[in-house]
Design a protein around this motif. Structure first.
Motif, PDB file in Angstrom:
ATOM      1  N   ASN A   1      32.207  -4.192 -42.873  1.00 40.12           N
ATOM      2  CA  ASN A   1      33.557  -4.577 -43.264  1.00 40.12           C
ATOM      3  C   ASN A   1      33.591  -5.364 -44.568  1.00 40.12           C
ATOM      4  O   ASN A   1      34.636  -5.867 -44.971  1.00 40.12           O
ATOM      5  N   ASN A   2      32.431  -5.465 -45.215  1.00 36.54           N
ATOM      6  CA  ASN A   2      32.420  -6.066 -46.557  1.00 36.54           C
ATOM      7  C   ASN A   2      32.697  -4.995 -47.613  1.00 36.54           C
ATOM      8  O   ASN A   2      33.443  -5.219 -48.553  1.00 36.54           O
ATOM      9  N   CYS A   3      32.083  -3.787 -47.445  1.00 36.89           N
ATOM     10  CA  CYS A   3      32.277  -2.732 -48.441  1.00 36.89           C
ATOM     11  C   CYS A   3      32.931  -1.476 -47.861  1.00 36.89           C
ATOM     12  O   CYS A   3      33.291  -0.567 -48.604  1.00 36.89           O
ATOM     13  N   GLY A   4      33.030  -1.409 -46.539  1.00 38.71           N
ATOM     14  CA  GLY A   4      33.707  -0.277 -45.915  1.00 38.71           C
ATOM     15  C   GLY A   4      32.834   0.919 -45.592  1.00 38.71           C
ATOM     16  O   GLY A   4      33.303   1.912 -45.032  1.00 38.71           O
TER      17      GLY A   4
ATOM     18  N   ILE B   1      22.204  -4.557 -41.025  1.00 35.83           N
ATOM     19  CA  ILE B   1      22.389  -5.091 -42.374  1.00 35.83           C
ATOM     20  C   ILE B   1      22.838  -3.930 -43.262  1.00 35.83           C
ATOM     21  O   ILE B   1      22.269  -2.838 -43.197  1.00 35.83           O
ATOM     22  N   CYS B   2      23.835  -4.155 -44.096  1.00 35.71           N
ATOM     23  CA  CYS B   2      24.299  -3.106 -45.006  1.00 35.71           C
ATOM     24  C   CYS B   2      23.365  -3.076 -46.221  1.00 35.71           C
ATOM     25  O   CYS B   2      23.182  -4.098 -46.890  1.00 35.71           O
ATOM     26  N   PRO B   3      22.779  -1.900 -46.512  1.00 32.22           N
ATOM     27  CA  PRO B   3      21.848  -1.813 -47.652  1.00 32.22           C
ATOM     28  C   PRO B   3      22.523  -2.046 -49.005  1.00 32.22           C
ATOM     29  O   PRO B   3      21.846  -2.245 -50.000  1.00 32.22           O
ATOM     30  N   LYS B   4      23.868  -1.993 -49.034  1.00 32.62           N
ATOM     31  CA  LYS B   4      24.568  -2.263 -50.296  1.00 32.62           C
ATOM     32  C   LYS B   4      24.904  -3.740 -50.431  1.00 32.62           C
ATOM     33  O   LYS B   4      24.859  -4.294 -51.519  1.00 32.62           O
ATOM     34  N   CYS B   5      25.283  -4.366 -49.313  1.00 33.79           N
ATOM     35  CA  CYS B   5      25.804  -5.733 -49.388  1.00 33.79           C
ATOM     36  C   CYS B   5      24.787  -6.798 -48.969  1.00 33.79           C
ATOM     37  O   CYS B   5      25.024  -7.987 -49.188  1.00 33.79           O
ATOM     38  N   HIS B   6      23.706  -6.368 -48.328  1.00 34.53           N
ATOM     39  CA  HIS B   6      22.664  -7.302 -47.890  1.00 34.53           C
ATOM     40  C   HIS B   6      23.256  -8.495 -47.131  1.00 34.53           C
ATOM     41  O   HIS B   6      24.045  -8.304 -46.228  1.00 34.53           O
TER      42      HIS B   6
HETATM   43 ZN   LIG Z   1      28.390  -3.179 -47.188  1.00 36.17          ZN
END
Ligand SMILES: [Zn+2]
Lengths: 387, 134
Positions: B23-26, B35-40
């Protein structure tokens, strides 16, 4: 920082070594390397063992201690650990030894790669090999290493209009070179026709697109420039070492046919060595499946994506512009997983010392060695040669 | 191979195709990841479960002839990488059709099936497979 040289190598024959045990072949390769280096085993200061599946297939872990112990080094109490990175375990172990010497902490290291795969057989082996995939999200649903390679192959062949014969020629080239290598698992030549008409494994890949189940062990002695000079030894320099990782599962990666980990590792190794692709005299690459031979040629920088077919078969032959796998490669020299990456260094060492017999590359300057885990989760690239 | 506990752990995701959304980058992920690999670290505490439609398209596939023991009775079977409409790709079997009908780019929908039977324990494991959506 020290410069790092290969000063000795040894290996067993690769193949189905039914009558020999894991420890026997590991020790044979290690002792040959020590003898070849002209040192005594007591001169070894640190040892790295590599194996991909020994804990699973042979029920034997702690390969580092096993090799040290049965090489007679137990009472020397040197550090001895195992390095594991699936089918890239071998090069991963060489890299750890390289870093240990390069840091200045050690002057002499031994690397012993070993795999004893024929202790189990048939389809059970496939289950073991699938432990190198994402167990929960690939293997659980029936994916195998060959199935993943096949899915990369199908998409690649469709997008770039590559025919099945082009894949088969990677295997034909391996067999041609292995016929000149006494250590190779398979020494028979392979015709294009036989390669095309073998048993289907995972469509479009048949059994001649797949590296075999091999036993084997390969070992190296590495030394610092300081130690080498002091003892009047000669060696072949490790000029660059690159490693990169990608998503474990193929489905999570950006592309089914771009080996990003390979491209990044190659760039790192070339930059460190200050060498360009044009300077490479031969490449040993990780063609566990024929499709990976084509993909690696591209991602290592020898051809643009989709155009490796232009190099096959003429330019990859021993007399071509970029000879591929003079050893016979994973398809024909064989693929004893934890030994495979170490074996690539053994081949390079023989080539640079002019001891590669009928498959000798004339006056090689630099070699590129590419070892890869599974479908590309980890790639390790080394540049050796130079001065 | 010690998969009994993982069957229960992953049951929701495998039975009902539940993914994770950052929900940080969608971005939507499947298989689920914490853990989102884009947002860490920006994604910590912002990963939530999300239902997936099970609809998607075949990116590539293969017909498996050489299979591990737990799958040998299903041979030959079609394995595919499928890109779901919500974004993520996954690996699964294509069933209920002749392998000749399977083509790259064809639409598929998830179906709930028996995946495998563990030879030693006899435990039957279930999860998603895919059928051509025509
Ligand atoms: Zn993300």
């Amino acid at each position: 920082m020290s410069e790092v040289y290969i000063v000795g190598s040894g290996e067993t024959k690769y193949g189905e070594l039914w009558d020999r045990s894991l420890r026997e072949i590991a020790v044979e390769a290690g002792l040959k390397a020590v003898e070849n280096a002209g040192i005594y085993s007591r001169d070894i200061q640190i040892l790295y063992g590599s194996s991909s599946l020994s804990g699973t297939v042979n029920g034997q872990n702690d390969i580092g201690s096993l090799i040290a112990d049965f090489s007679g080094l137990a009472s020397n109490n040197i550090p001895a650990v195992r390095v594991e990175a699936s089918s890239a375990s071998g090069a991963a172990a060489v890299r750890e030894a390289y870093l240990a010497i390069r840091s200045g902490e050690y002057d002499v290291a031994m690397v012993g790669g070993v795999e004893k795969m024929t202790d189990i057989y048939g389809s059970e082996m496939l289950d073991m090999m699938s432990t190198t995939l994402d167990r929960e999200w690939e293997a659980f649903f029936g994916a195998t290493p060959a199935a993943l390679a096949a899915m990369s192959a199908r998409k690649y062949m469709a997008d770039f209009h590559v025919d099945k014969e082009t894949l088969a020629m990677i295997s034909v080239n391996d067999h041609e070179n292995a016929s000149k290598n006494p250590s190779a698992h398979y020494r028979n030549k392979l015709t294009l026709d036989a390669a095309m008409n073998s048993t289907m494994v995972a469509d479009p890949l048949n059994i001649m697109d797949c590296s075999p189940i091999s036993d084997g062990a390969s070992a190296l002695v590495l030394a610092s420039d300081r130690y080498m000079k002091k003892n009047g030894m000669e060696g072949v320099r490790i000029q660059g070492s690159g490693i990169a990782q990608d998503y474990l599962a193929l489905h999570s990666r950006a592309s089914l046919y771009r080996l990003d980990s390979t491209a990044i590792a190659a760039r790192k190794a070339l930059d460190q060595a200050k060498v360009r692709n044009d300077d490479i005299s031969f490449v040993e690459l990780n063609d566990s499946y024929s499709i990976y031979g084509l993909l690696a040629l591209e991602d290592l920088g020898f051809a643009k994506k989709g155009s490796a077919k232009d190099l096959v078969p003429d330019e990859i032959s021993l007399r071509g512009r970029i000879p591929v796998n003079p050893s016979g490669g994973l398809k024909a020299k064989g693929n004893p997983m934890g030994a495979t990456g170490v074996g690539q260094f053994v081949e390079a060492y023989l080539q640079f010392r002019g001891k590669a017999g009928e498959r000798q590359i004339k006056d090689p300057e630099h070699a590129m060695l590419h070892n890869m885990a599974g479908s590309g989760s980890t790639s390790i690239v080394h540049i050796v040669g130079g001065d | 191979m010690g998969e009994l506990s993982s069957i229960w752990r992953e049951a929701d995701h495998r039975y009902r195709l539940i993914g994770h959304k950052c929900n940080n980058c969608g971005t939507v992920y499947f298989p689920p990841r914490d853990i989102c690999p884009k947002c860490h670290r920006e994604s910590i505490g912002k990963i939530k479960e999300t239902d997936l439609s099970g609809l998607g398209e075949i990116v590539s596939f293969t017909v498996v002839h050489d299979a591990p023991p737990t799958f040998s009775r299903q041979r030959p079977y079609v394995m595919a990488i499928i890109k779901l409409d919500e974004g993520p790709s996954l690996t699964g079997q294509i069933v209920d059709c002749d392998p000749d009908e399977v083509k790259m780019g064809k639409r598929v929908r998830a179906v709930f099936r028996r995946i495998r039977e563990d030879g030693k324990s006899g435990v039957i494991m279930y999860g998603y497979k895919f059928a051509l959506d025509e």
